[in-house]
Design an enzyme around this catalytic site. Structure first.
Site, PDB file in Angstrom:
ATOM      1  N   GLN A   1      22.567  15.852  64.236  1.00 23.27           N
ATOM      2  CA  GLN A   1      22.987  16.562  63.032  1.00 23.27           C
ATOM      3  C   GLN A   1      24.382  16.187  62.562  1.00 23.27           C
ATOM      4  OE1 GLN A   1      21.453  20.503  64.813  1.00 23.27           O
ATOM      5  NE2 GLN A   1      21.260  20.837  62.624  1.00 23.27           N
TER       6      GLN A   1
ATOM      7  N   GLU B   1      24.221  30.040  69.869  1.00 26.13           N
ATOM      8  CA  GLU B   1      24.181  29.849  68.418  1.00 26.13           C
ATOM      9  C   GLU B   1      24.055  31.197  67.739  1.00 26.13           C
ATOM     10  OE1 GLU B   1      21.312  27.123  66.760  1.00 26.13           O
ATOM     11  OE2 GLU B   1      21.590  25.672  68.387  1.00 26.13           O
TER      12      GLU B   1
ATOM     13  N   ARG C   1      30.478  23.424  72.122  1.00 22.20           N
ATOM     14  CA  ARG C   1      29.124  23.040  72.509  1.00 22.20           C
ATOM     15  C   ARG C   1      28.654  21.890  71.629  1.00 22.20           C
ATOM     16  NH1 ARG C   1      23.414  25.574  70.994  1.00 22.20           N
ATOM     17  NH2 ARG C   1      22.143  24.261  72.355  1.00 22.20           N
TER      18      ARG C   1
ATOM     19  N   ASN D   1      20.207  31.808  71.423  1.00 18.73           N
ATOM     20  CA  ASN D   1      20.376  31.487  70.004  1.00 18.73           C
ATOM     21  C   ASN D   1      19.703  32.593  69.193  1.00 18.73           C
ATOM     22  OD1 ASN D   1      21.420  29.130  71.023  1.00 18.73           O
ATOM     23  ND2 ASN D   1      19.887  27.782  70.139  1.00 18.73           N
TER      24      ASN D   1
ATOM     25  N   TRP E   1      27.438  28.943  64.952  1.00 16.74           N
ATOM     26  CA  TRP E   1      26.748  27.779  64.389  1.00 16.74           C
ATOM     27  C   TRP E   1      27.025  27.791  62.889  1.00 16.74           C
ATOM     28  CZ3 TRP E   1      24.296  23.638  66.450  1.00 16.74           C
ATOM     29  CH2 TRP E   1      23.700  22.771  65.526  1.00 16.74           C
TER      30      TRP E   1
ATOM     31  N   ASN F   1      17.456  22.709  74.204  1.00 11.98           N
ATOM     32  CA  ASN F   1      17.744  23.625  73.103  1.00 11.98           C
ATOM     33  C   ASN F   1      16.453  24.066  72.413  1.00 11.98           C
ATOM     34  OD1 ASN F   1      19.805  24.819  71.101  1.00 11.98           O
ATOM     35  ND2 ASN F   1      18.373  23.728  69.762  1.00 11.98           N
ATOM     36  N   GLU F   2      16.210  25.358  72.413  1.00 16.40           N
ATOM     37  CA  GLU F   2      15.149  26.009  71.640  1.00 16.40           C
ATOM     38  C   GLU F   2      13.762  25.373  71.818  1.00 16.40           C
ATOM     39  OE1 GLU F   2      16.401  26.256  67.563  1.00 16.40           O
ATOM     40  OE2 GLU F   2      17.909  27.777  67.992  1.00 16.40           O
TER      41      GLU F   2
ATOM     42  N   HIS G   1      18.707  18.053  72.410  1.00 17.10           N
ATOM     43  CA  HIS G   1      18.605  18.839  71.181  1.00 17.10           C
ATOM     44  C   HIS G   1      17.669  18.101  70.225  1.00 17.10           C
ATOM     45  CE1 HIS G   1      20.781  22.100  68.727  1.00 17.10           C
ATOM     46  NE2 HIS G   1      19.817  21.638  67.943  1.00 17.10           N
TER      47      HIS G   1
ATOM     48  N   GLU H   1      20.449  19.663  58.430  1.00 19.87           N
ATOM     49  CA  GLU H   1      19.667  20.792  58.941  1.00 19.87           C
ATOM     50  C   GLU H   1      18.171  20.460  58.961  1.00 19.87           C
ATOM     51  OE1 GLU H   1      20.229  23.544  60.437  1.00 19.87           O
ATOM     52  OE2 GLU H   1      22.417  23.466  60.399  1.00 19.87           O
ATOM     53  N   TRP H   2      17.850  19.375  59.668  1.00 21.69           N
ATOM     54  CA  TRP H   2      16.476  18.993  59.943  1.00 21.69           C
ATOM     55  C   TRP H   2      15.649  18.866  58.664  1.00 21.69           C
ATOM     56  CZ3 TRP H   2      17.315  17.111  64.430  1.00 21.69           C
ATOM     57  CH2 TRP H   2      18.188  17.746  65.323  1.00 21.69           C
TER      58      TRP H   2
ATOM     59  N   TYR I   1      19.639  34.577  65.252  1.00 26.07           N
ATOM     60  CA  TYR I   1      20.062  34.594  63.864  1.00 26.07           C
ATOM     61  C   TYR I   1      19.605  35.827  63.100  1.00 26.07           C
ATOM     62  CZ  TYR I   1      21.395  29.683  64.376  1.00 26.07           C
ATOM     63  OH  TYR I   1      21.993  28.510  64.783  1.00 26.07           O
TER      64      TYR I   1
END
Length: 508
Positions: A20, A381, A78, A310, A424, A167-168, A123, A431-432, A312
């Site tokens: 990213q 995050e 991180r 993480n 984050w 990650n995730e 990631h 962003e993907w 949100y």
């Protein structure tokens, strides 16, 4: 001002990931990741047709990134390591010296500035060579990941004391093997999705045990995994909605926590049964969820020194007849059979999926505390995005951070074992599948400028004050435009005073 204070040893940081921000996608011997390949074969899958070839150009601008970290006053940073920058062909047969040098320089520069590295091994950027051999749908990737982890420990473990393995797994598997929107673009909901998660969890355990057996005694670090979790709530007293909450937790929270952090291990029984029952109705001879063996249950159980969380947003969940036939069969959504939405009373409903509901953050932290023996937690995050933002005055993000940090403080005061918090993100990045449309950065990045100029937003300056004071002061206000102008004026003024003092001393 809340009246509560973060402990002196509480660690504040920010987070990023390699693909990213780094750019330099094929520089200095770096190999092809599945994202590099995907950007060349399926560019239409990105909303704005962008990619991470250059991104924030942090491969070349990492010293500016560290300047920003110093400006914020963070304790930890991180970041993730790009697998193919270290092992261009995926395997440990060849280690790229220039990739090693880059991360050595980054780590050493961080430490020289009093900032601790907090490193994510994976990631989402699997080597394309492994993607072509089955990716996360084959258990061979567990072995390859273990070999990669061993290289990282050998090369950087003398200085890195906190490692995040994966990650995730939920988001990665859902978008890559469930929906097929991320590389490798495989649409296999309800089958490939579960297999991907299974192998990612086992890969995490492999990296943990390698460290535990061969490196912990000499390096003294800690190993964790970062799991993304949303908190479910209900707006009714209906039994079916209460059941929906329990099922949502089993599929989205305890599915990932229980195998590693519970005393019994394994997937939640509720989760196992729902998939088995659905598989039977659909004519499968066995459950689509491949079970862990007894040995694997033991291997996974306790395989983390800390939990990376993480978080949100939260969701209102429900279940009624309107959901029958609403989801693809088979799929994890059909297995779960729950509807969800953001409550209209929550701020930022227009943000599609990201609704501001701080009580959900508190509820999640207390669930982890009360259900899993109060493990050591790092919030790896947390943040919110703006869309096509041009102003540096991001009051919505400021509000979000203050309210979520306040909820975290409440959980801390109620005994949750939270050791640190990472916003984050440090700066706007790729962003993907959303490209550069969504901007999560404390620092704005000008992608039209070849130098990728970074500029502090109001949220950066407010977060800086939280870090400095260790409190959340809702009355604190700052103008990023005045700070920029004032900062330059102060520097000119200081230089003038210095020159005047020299003149008075040696001339006058």
């Amino acid at each position: 001002m809340t009246g509560k204070r973060f402990p002196d040893d509480f660690q504040f940081g920010v987070a990023t990931s390699a693909y990213q921000i780094e750019g330099a996608w094929n520089a200095d011997g770096k190999g092809l990741s599945m994202w590099d390949y995907y950007m060349r074969t399926a560019p239409d899958m990105i909303v704005d047709h962008s990619n991470g070839d250059v991104a924030c150009n942090s491969y070349y601008l990492y010293k500016r990134d560290i300047e920003m970290l110093k400006e914020l006053g963070v304790d930890v940073y991180r970041f993730s390591i790009a697998w193919t920058r270290i092992l261009p062909f995926g395997t440990a047969n060849y280690i790229n010296p220039k990739g090693i040098a880059y991360y050595n320089n980054l780590i050493d520069e961080l430490l020289a500035n009093g900032i601790q590295p907090f490193v994510t091994m994976y990631h989402w950027d699997l080597p394309q060579t492994f993607n072509e051999k089955g990716g996360w749908l084959t258990e061979k990737t567990v072995d390859w990941f273990g070999d990669y982890a061993r290289v990282l420990y050998k090369k950087f473990g003398d200085r890195v004391k906190h490692w995040v393995t994966i990650n995730e797994p939920h988001v990665h598997c859902f978008f890559s093997y469930g929906l097929g929107w991320h590389p490798p673009g495989i649409h296999s909901p309800g089958i490939g999705f579960y297999e991907c998660v299974r192998n990612l969890l086992l890969a995490h355990a492999r990296a943990y045990h390698i460290y535990n057996d061969d490196f912990r005694a000499t390096q003294g670090g800690k190993i964790g995994i970062s799991l993304d979790m949303e908190w479910p709530v209900t707006n009714s007293n209906l039994d079916e909605d209460a059941e929906a909450v329990q099922d949502f937790m089993a599929f989205n929270i305890d599915y990932y926590l229980q195998p590693i952090f519970s005393k019994e291990g394994n997937y939640p029984e509720r989760f196992i049964k729902r998939i088995a029952d659905a598989s039977k109705r659909q004519g499968y001879n066995v459950s689509r969820l491949r079970p862990f063996t007894k040995e694997e249950i033991v291997y996974l159980r306790g395989s983390a020194d800390f939990l990376g969380l993480n978080h949100y947003t939260s969701k209102v969940v429900y279940r009624n007849e309107s959901l029958r036939g609403a989801y693809e069969v088979p799929s994890q959504n059909d297995d779960l059979w729950v509807g969800s939405y953001g409550d209209p009373s929550w701020p930022h409903l227009f943000k599609l999926w990201l609704y501001e509901y701080p009580p959900g953050f508190y509820g999640l932290l207390m669930h982890i505390k009360n259900t899993y023996g109060n493990p050591e937690v790092y919030v790896t995050e947390n943040g919110m995005y703006t869309e096509h933002a041009t102003s540096l005055i991001d009051n919505e993000r400021v509000q979000y951070y203050r309210n979520y940090l306040s909820a975290l403080l409440d959980a801390l005061y109620d005994g949750a074992n939270v050791k640190g918090y990472f916003a984050w993100s440090l700066m706007d990045n790729f962003e993907w599948s959303n490209g550069y449309i969504f901007q999560f950065g404390l620092y704005a990045v000008n992608n039209k400028d070849p130098n990728r100029t970074r500029t502090a937003r109001k949220s950066a300056l407010v977060y800086k004050e939280v870090i400095r004071s260790r409190i959340i002061d809702y009355t604190y206000d700052v103008n990023p435009y005045e700070e920029r102008n004032g900062g330059s004026i102060h520097r000119v003024h200081a230089f003038f005073i210095f020159c005047l003092s020299v003149y008075l001393t040696y001339v006058y």
